[in-house]
Scaffold this motif. Structure first.
Motif, PDB file in Angstrom:
ATOM      1  N   ARG A 268      13.430 -28.051  27.977  1.00 16.24           N
ATOM      2  CA  ARG A 268      14.643 -28.639  27.852  1.00 16.24           C
ATOM      3  C   ARG A 268      15.651 -28.030  28.677  1.00 16.24           C
ATOM      4  O   ARG A 268      16.320 -28.936  29.345  1.00 16.24           O
ATOM      5  N   LYS A 269      15.633 -27.014  29.313  1.00 17.00           N
ATOM      6  CA  LYS A 269      16.722 -26.094  30.314  1.00 17.00           C
ATOM      7  C   LYS A 269      16.255 -26.847  31.459  1.00 17.00           C
ATOM      8  O   LYS A 269      16.810 -26.960  32.327  1.00 17.00           O
ATOM      9  N   GLY A 272      17.891 -30.465  31.981  1.00 17.71           N
ATOM     10  CA  GLY A 272      19.289 -30.253  32.492  1.00 17.71           C
ATOM     11  C   GLY A 272      20.094 -29.967  31.275  1.00 17.71           C
ATOM     12  O   GLY A 272      21.219 -30.285  31.043  1.00 17.71           O
ATOM     13  N   ASP A 273      19.375 -29.656  29.975  1.00 13.75           N
ATOM     14  CA  ASP A 273      20.053 -29.250  28.835  1.00 13.75           C
ATOM     15  C   ASP A 273      20.761 -28.067  29.058  1.00 13.75           C
ATOM     16  O   ASP A 273      20.225 -26.937  28.914  1.00 13.75           O
ATOM     17  N   GLN A 274      22.154 -28.201  29.000  1.00 10.01           N
ATOM     18  CA  GLN A 274      22.892 -26.963  29.186  1.00 10.01           C
ATOM     19  C   GLN A 274      22.929 -25.794  27.976  1.00 10.01           C
ATOM     20  O   GLN A 274      22.874 -24.696  28.257  1.00 10.01           O
ATOM     21  N   TYR A 275      22.686 -26.390  26.877  1.00 12.02           N
ATOM     22  CA  TYR A 275      22.558 -25.363  25.947  1.00 12.02           C
ATOM     23  C   TYR A 275      21.392 -24.699  25.849  1.00 12.02           C
ATOM     24  O   TYR A 275      21.408 -23.433  25.739  1.00 12.02           O
ATOM     25  N   GLN A 277      19.748 -23.982  28.591  1.00 19.01           N
ATOM     26  CA  GLN A 277      19.859 -23.275  29.962  1.00 19.01           C
ATOM     27  C   GLN A 277      20.526 -22.116  29.388  1.00 19.01           C
ATOM     28  O   GLN A 277      20.536 -20.627  29.697  1.00 19.01           O
ATOM     29  N   MET A 278      21.865 -22.089  28.556  1.00 22.70           N
ATOM     30  CA  MET A 278      22.463 -20.689  28.208  1.00 22.70           C
ATOM     31  C   MET A 278      21.646 -20.050  27.242  1.00 22.70           C
ATOM     32  O   MET A 278      21.676 -18.878  27.410  1.00 22.70           O
ATOM     33  N   ASP A 281      18.970 -18.041  29.375  1.00 19.39           N
ATOM     34  CA  ASP A 281      19.884 -16.967  30.237  1.00 19.39           C
ATOM     35  C   ASP A 281      20.187 -15.811  29.536  1.00 19.39           C
ATOM     36  O   ASP A 281      20.218 -14.942  29.645  1.00 19.39           O
TER      37      ASP A 281
END
Length: 383
Positions: A268-269, A272-275, A277-278, A281
């Motif tokens: 998912r990250k 481009g899924d920002q949620y 990715q966060m 991280d």
């Protein structure tokens, strides 16, 4: 060196892993998967014993191995009172505590010692049954036990078997020193995430991942502010039992995205899924912080940082943690888990005289400080 055949049994919630080793070489292996509906027909864990035993016997027959061929039977430990690490003989007391889940944790791992003992007895040639570095290993240094609340003390629940096996392997093959002479930060990064400090052969500190400490993990929240937890309970009217489920089974990625598969999180990250990715991280950031904390436990004298578990197959994870933590010590990856190899290796060390065989006493390795006038068990006051 004399050749020994070692039968290893590792019962899990939905599987029974079985292997036969000749010294350190695996001769045969099977991971038997159990459907939930299949296990539901057994009201208790004890009722599963004949079912799992028969599967082990079928495995041995298919591979042309008789019980009389086995020199030692090793089961995954469980249900035992806190002890130091090592290899223990399965005695009547071990079996009693495994059957009754004496430590209060009901898990199929308790069947490991029972299956090993039953098969050793059936072999009829006096072979021993053993357990190696059970989940109940407690080697905390005293200062790590203290909290800011009187009569409440820290305990740790970690992937002790895999953590210690990685440490022993790395010490021998990379550092060319005995485990008892090295300082290591060892991490198991999988469905649960353990970060631990090993000082001269003892796991002197770590995070209680069952109790809610440490990094966020696929199904666990990791460390939270007590104020956050109390506010959440006030807002949702969650019960204590519901909170326990949330902290250890329905937290982490499950709470955020309803998934527990880190491969899906990475997919998912990467799209481009920002949620996602966060979350990725944040999870790595929290692991790095915990590694830093363990470095201070070892006073900066760290010979290596070891990363194991299923997530250690991800090259980005290894690169990110290396970038953040290699100033402490070299970072090495040991992807996957070595539970079966660890169980066999512990037995072999005893058979070859490299390590003494320990006797389980059933007495907690730590029972409170001299100034305590109460009985302490698993970090809590017992009435």
């Amino acid at each position: 060196m004399q050749r020994y055949q070692i039968l290893v049994i590792n019962p899990g919630s939905t599987s029974t892993k079985i292997a036969v080793f000749e010294n350190g070489t695996r001769l045969c292996y099977q991971n038997i998967q159990h459907e939930a509906a299949e296990l539901e027909q057994y009201p208790t864990l004890a009722d599963q014993l004949p079912y799992r035993r028969d599967m082990i016997m079928s495995f041995l027959k298919e591979n042309g191995i008789a019980l009389a061929d086995i020199d030692v039977f090793v089961g995954r430990g469980g249900g035992l009172i806190a002890m130091t690490g090592g290899t223990y003989e399965v005695t009547d007391l071990v079996l009693e505590h495994a059957r009754t889940c004496a430590n209060g944790v009901i898990h199929p791992a308790t069947l490991g010692s029972q299956l090993a003992a039953e098969l050793a007895k059936a072999g009829g040639h006096g072979a021993k049954a053993l357990v190696v570095n059970p989940p109940d290993v407690d080697e905390l240094q005293d200062v790590a036990r203290m909290t800011g609340l009187k009569h409440v003390y820290r305990t740790v629940h970690l992937h002790a078997l895999n953590l210690k096996e990685m440490a022993i392997r790395h010490s021998k093959s990379v550092l060319h020193q005995p485990y008892e002479q090295t300082n290591l930060i060892v991490c198991h990064i999988g469905g649960g995430i353990s970060v631990s400090a090993h000082h001269h052969g003892r796991m002197i500190d770590g995070f209680d991942i069952v109790g809610g400490e440490g990094p966020m993990a696929p199904t666990r929240t990791g460390s939270l502010s007590l104020a956050n937890i109390l506010d959440y309970m006030d807002q949702t009217h969650a019960t204590t039992q519901e909170m326990r489920q949330l902290l250890t089974r329905r937290g982490g990625l499950v709470s955020h995205l309803g998934i527990s598969d880190t491969k899906e999180l990475v997919r998912r990250k990467d799209t481009g899924d920002q949620y996602a990715q966060m979350l990725w991280d944040a999870m790595l950031y929290q692991i790095e912080k915990c590694i830093g904390a363990m470095a201070t436990v070892l006073k900066g004298q760290v010979d290596g940082i070891l990363l194991g578990g299923g997530m250690a197959y991800n090259p980005e994870l290894i690169a990110r943690i290396s970038e953040a933590c290699s100033f402490i010590a070299p970072v090495s990856a040991y992807p996957g888990e070595f539970e079966m190899e660890a169980l066999a290796a512990g037995a072999l060390r005893v058979l070859t005289g490299e390590e003494p065989l320990k006797q389980y006493t059933g007495v907690p390795v730590w029972q409170g400080f001299p100034w305590d006038q109460v009985v302490i068990k698993d970090g809590k006051v017992q009435n």
